[in-house]
Design a protein around this motif. Sequence first.
Motif, PDB file in Angstrom:
ATOM      1  N   GLU A   1       0.833  -1.189   0.000  1.00  0.00           N
ATOM      2  CA  GLU A   1       0.000   0.000   0.000  1.00  0.00           C
ATOM      3  C   GLU A   1       0.871   1.243   0.000  1.00  0.00           C
ATOM      4  N   PRO A   2       0.291   2.399  -0.329  1.00  0.00           N
ATOM      5  CA  PRO A   2       1.082   3.631  -0.303  1.00  0.00           C
ATOM      6  C   PRO A   2       1.568   3.950   1.111  1.00  0.00           C
ATOM      7  N   PHE A   3       2.593   4.796   1.171  1.00  0.00           N
ATOM      8  CA  PHE A   3       3.091   5.274   2.464  1.00  0.00           C
ATOM      9  C   PHE A   3       2.758   6.749   2.550  1.00  0.00           C
ATOM     10  N   ARG A   4       1.985   7.134   3.560  1.00  0.00           N
ATOM     11  CA  ARG A   4       1.494   8.500   3.678  1.00  0.00           C
ATOM     12  C   ARG A   4       2.159   9.222   4.848  1.00  0.00           C
ATOM     13  N   ILE A   5       2.687  10.391   4.550  1.00  0.00           N
ATOM     14  CA  ILE A   5       3.335  11.241   5.556  1.00  0.00           C
ATOM     15  C   ILE A   5       2.453  12.461   5.756  1.00  0.00           C
ATOM     16  N   LEU A   6       1.985  12.669   6.977  1.00  0.00           N
ATOM     17  CA  LEU A   6       1.151  13.827   7.296  1.00  0.00           C
ATOM     18  C   LEU A   6       1.987  14.848   8.051  1.00  0.00           C
ATOM     19  N   VAL A   7       1.954  16.099   7.586  1.00  0.00           N
ATOM     20  CA  VAL A   7       2.673  17.197   8.228  1.00  0.00           C
ATOM     21  C   VAL A   7       1.652  18.120   8.872  1.00  0.00           C
ATOM     22  N   LEU A   8       1.820  18.370  10.172  1.00  0.00           N
ATOM     23  CA  LEU A   8       0.992  19.330  10.895  1.00  0.00           C
ATOM     24  C   LEU A   8       1.896  20.412  11.462  1.00  0.00           C
ATOM     25  N   GLY A   9       1.572  21.649  11.217  1.00  0.00           N
ATOM     26  CA  GLY A   9       2.400  22.731  11.720  1.00  0.00           C
ATOM     27  C   GLY A   9       1.816  24.073  11.365  1.00  0.00           C
ATOM     28  N   ASN A  69       0.155  17.718   3.381  1.00  0.00           N
ATOM     29  CA  ASN A  69       0.499  18.879   4.187  1.00  0.00           C
ATOM     30  C   ASN A  69      -0.775  19.448   4.804  1.00  0.00           C
ATOM     31  N   GLY A  70      -0.996  19.134   6.071  1.00  0.00           N
ATOM     32  CA  GLY A  70      -2.172  19.624   6.789  1.00  0.00           C
ATOM     33  C   GLY A  70      -1.889  20.855   7.610  1.00  0.00           C
ATOM     34  N   SER A  71      -0.796  21.547   7.332  1.00  0.00           N
ATOM     35  CA  SER A  71      -0.395  22.692   8.139  1.00  0.00           C
ATOM     36  C   SER A  71      -1.359  23.857   7.958  1.00  0.00           C
ATOM     37  N   LYS A  72      -1.384  24.715   8.977  1.00  0.00           N
ATOM     38  CA  LYS A  72      -2.234  25.905   8.966  1.00  0.00           C
ATOM     39  C   LYS A  72      -1.462  27.030   9.643  1.00  0.00           C
ATOM     40  N   SER A  73      -1.224  28.085   8.905  1.00  0.00           N
ATOM     41  CA  SER A  73      -0.415  29.185   9.421  1.00  0.00           C
ATOM     42  C   SER A  73      -1.035  29.790  10.673  1.00  0.00           C
ATOM     43  N   ALA A  74      -0.156  30.295  11.547  1.00  0.00           N
ATOM     44  CA  ALA A  74      -0.560  30.999  12.772  1.00  0.00           C
ATOM     45  C   ALA A  74      -1.351  30.112  13.729  1.00  0.00           C
ATOM     46  N   THR A  75      -1.062  28.801  13.731  1.00  0.00           N
ATOM     47  CA  THR A  75      -1.728  27.892  14.656  1.00  0.00           C
ATOM     48  C   THR A  75      -0.697  26.978  15.302  1.00  0.00           C
ATOM     49  N   GLY A  76      -1.074  26.416  16.437  1.00  0.00           N
ATOM     50  CA  GLY A  76      -0.183  25.516  17.158  1.00  0.00           C
ATOM     51  C   GLY A  76      -0.884  24.222  17.528  1.00  0.00           C
ATOM     52  N   PRO A 109      -2.719   8.402   7.799  1.00  0.00           N
ATOM     53  CA  PRO A 109      -1.263   8.572   7.724  1.00  0.00           C
ATOM     54  C   PRO A 109      -0.509   7.420   8.369  1.00  0.00           C
ATOM     55  N   ASP A 110       0.691   7.185   7.877  1.00  0.00           N
ATOM     56  CA  ASP A 110       1.600   6.215   8.493  1.00  0.00           C
ATOM     57  C   ASP A 110       2.590   6.913   9.421  1.00  0.00           C
ATOM     58  N   LEU A 111       3.031   8.102   9.017  1.00  0.00           N
ATOM     59  CA  LEU A 111       3.967   8.888   9.811  1.00  0.00           C
ATOM     60  C   LEU A 111       3.426  10.304   9.909  1.00  0.00           C
ATOM     61  N   VAL A 112       3.350  10.838  11.132  1.00  0.00           N
ATOM     62  CA  VAL A 112       2.905  12.214  11.345  1.00  0.00           C
ATOM     63  C   VAL A 112       4.065  13.003  11.927  1.00  0.00           C
ATOM     64  N   VAL A 113       4.406  14.109  11.282  1.00  0.00           N
ATOM     65  CA  VAL A 113       5.453  15.005  11.780  1.00  0.00           C
ATOM     66  C   VAL A 113       4.772  16.284  12.252  1.00  0.00           C
ATOM     67  N   VAL A 114       4.925  16.586  13.537  1.00  0.00           N
ATOM     68  CA  VAL A 114       4.290  17.756  14.144  1.00  0.00           C
ATOM     69  C   VAL A 114       5.339  18.834  14.338  1.00  0.00           C
ATOM     70  N   GLU A 115       5.117  19.990  13.739  1.00  0.00           N
ATOM     71  CA  GLU A 115       6.022  21.135  13.867  1.00  0.00           C
ATOM     72  C   GLU A 115       5.248  22.269  14.527  1.00  0.00           C
ATOM     73  N   SER A 116       5.354  22.388  15.860  1.00  0.00           N
ATOM     74  CA  SER A 116       4.571  23.398  16.578  1.00  0.00           C
ATOM     75  C   SER A 116       5.382  24.116  17.643  1.00  0.00           C
ATOM     76  N   GLY A 117       6.705  23.953  17.616  1.00  0.00           N
ATOM     77  CA  GLY A 117       7.534  24.547  18.654  1.00  0.00           C
ATOM     78  C   GLY A 117       7.600  26.060  18.606  1.00  0.00           C
TER      79      GLY A 117
END
Length: 619
Positions: A105-113, A220-227, A252-260
């Motif tokens: 199956e596909p490999f899905r990477i979800l980015v939140l930030g 890419n599920g990111s949304k500017s000005a949010t944490g 998603p298989d891998l979720v990378v959270v960028e909220s620092g």
Amino acid sequence: MARRDSKSWRRSRTLSTTFLDDALRDNKTLVSSAPSSSICAKYRPPSSSSTSPLHPDILDHSILFAGTGSEVRRVLKRAMRSALYGLKRHREGSEGEVQKFEGEEPFRILVLGGSVSNCRGVDQKTECWHAHVLRWFQRTFPMEGDRDLVPNSPSRLFPSSSSRVRLHKRDAAEDGNFDADADRLRLAKRAAKRKSKKKPGRTKSSHAGSRRRPSTQLINGSKSATGSAFFAYCFEEEMTLRRKNLDWGKGPDLVVVESGVNDVWPGGEQATRDFEKLLRTLRALPSQPAVVALEAASLLLASTTAATTNAEYDHLPAAHFYDVPVLSVKHALFGPVHGLSSSSAPDGPLNKIDDLFLPDLHHPNDRGHELLADVLLAYLEQQACLAQQEVMAAATSRLNAHQSGVRLIGGRRDGDVDPLLDIPPRQDEVVRPLPARSLFTPFSFDKKGHKVDEGVWELPKPTCIQVGNAKSLVEPVKNKGCVLAGSLASSSPANDEQHDRWSKLAWARDKQYLAASKPGSSVTFRVNVGSGGTILADWLHSRFYDLGDVLVYLDGDRSRVKQLAGWWDLGWSIGVPTEVFKDVSPGEHDVTFELLPASKSSHPSSKNVNFRLIGLIST
């Protein structure tokens, strides 16, 4: 068509590193536990006379919390399994077949930030940090569906380094063609052109044996000005609004959270609570993804906040509790190691930290994004090496136990990895269970001192309304203009009242608000409160845009109003879901926002003010 796909995939196949080749060749121990290859070569070049401007230990010091890595290795094996199936077909000459192997199956990477992950100021397809990450996955675990590869470009961190030029040529040589990426792009353009020339008509239904070839997909599920708080409460709402254009699949298989960066406010315990809710929400997804926290750096924040108030330290307790790795560019650049090497040449390409940032000193430039990607990729390379060792150990154990000498992949015997037998399918994966209690839940004991089992902690299900989002179907139950508290109704004509109402404002694709600029304008939304008994509001905080204050009250009861301030004296603009009412009885309630005049707001000037409402949340 099958022949063209086969040729295209052969070209992408040449991009693979030793991970798949060695896993299929023999079962020798190939790698150490240390991060390897081209990424670390930037910071640890073979020449002792190198004038690399970045400290050679910068990647090591970026690991704020490594965790066990077991969850990351578990999902990396998913990517490895699908890539191995494709390689199996390639070696057997059966790429044109439409059969689908079990577990492929596909490999899905979800980015939140926030805006960093939304690629502010850089090209999202080539320079943004997750473009580098997608390219790494396509090179390391190439899949048959990876047709349009992210172009490979020279390092922007070390543009004048001869060692980097040699490394880029070496990468091109591995491709088998110095213009391999350009060739792929040309093929993609030709395919798109042929597709656009097709006459409209009824789409042919696929036959029973057809399938979509697996690929690496980045969402890419990111949304500017949010944490973290926004995604902790509004993850399902946000993904639902975006999902029309996403190949979501099983999730998603891998979720990378960028909220620092955006979690610096409100900080403290609240940031830890919000981050825990987000981690628990993500870890509980049906696709059982692994989660990695990637903390970006802001020179503006670093110069205005102490290390103890940085959001990444607020994230650590929850990250430890849920075994989520925390990787920090902030710690690498501004921590005890010091980002710039003492051997930095005065005329080198990177002489000071602000060379990694845009002029606002808040968002990374293309070099800053490359460093952010390297921090994540160094960790992923380490875990991929360990995952490979585990897979090959499983193959060795299986072959030693059976002593069958059965031919597996490519006509070889002992040492070959079978993706079906040596990598467990999704349903048989050993997943780290969620903690039964919250990080903030005290242990309970009976009178005899025995620990009491209180069951599994369940997050109250949130209801999130993005009131300004153009895709949202929720409308206010009331929207009035010019009705000041304690005053007579406005005598404005009907068309003026319409103009004075709250209306949707699209500042950018991911910055959408319900805004009002006429004092006294009020808007009311009906929300359904559940077992959590809380109502939260999300609005824009900024020293810019002439933001003022609103009164908010529940069910028309003006005797218990709260005042929310839009203006603050900080150098960044964000929205943070904030609790407004608690201990609210379950059921439907009306929440009203009323804009105050400038004289009654927290804005330092007396000019006209406005307010930008982002969302309304209930639990």
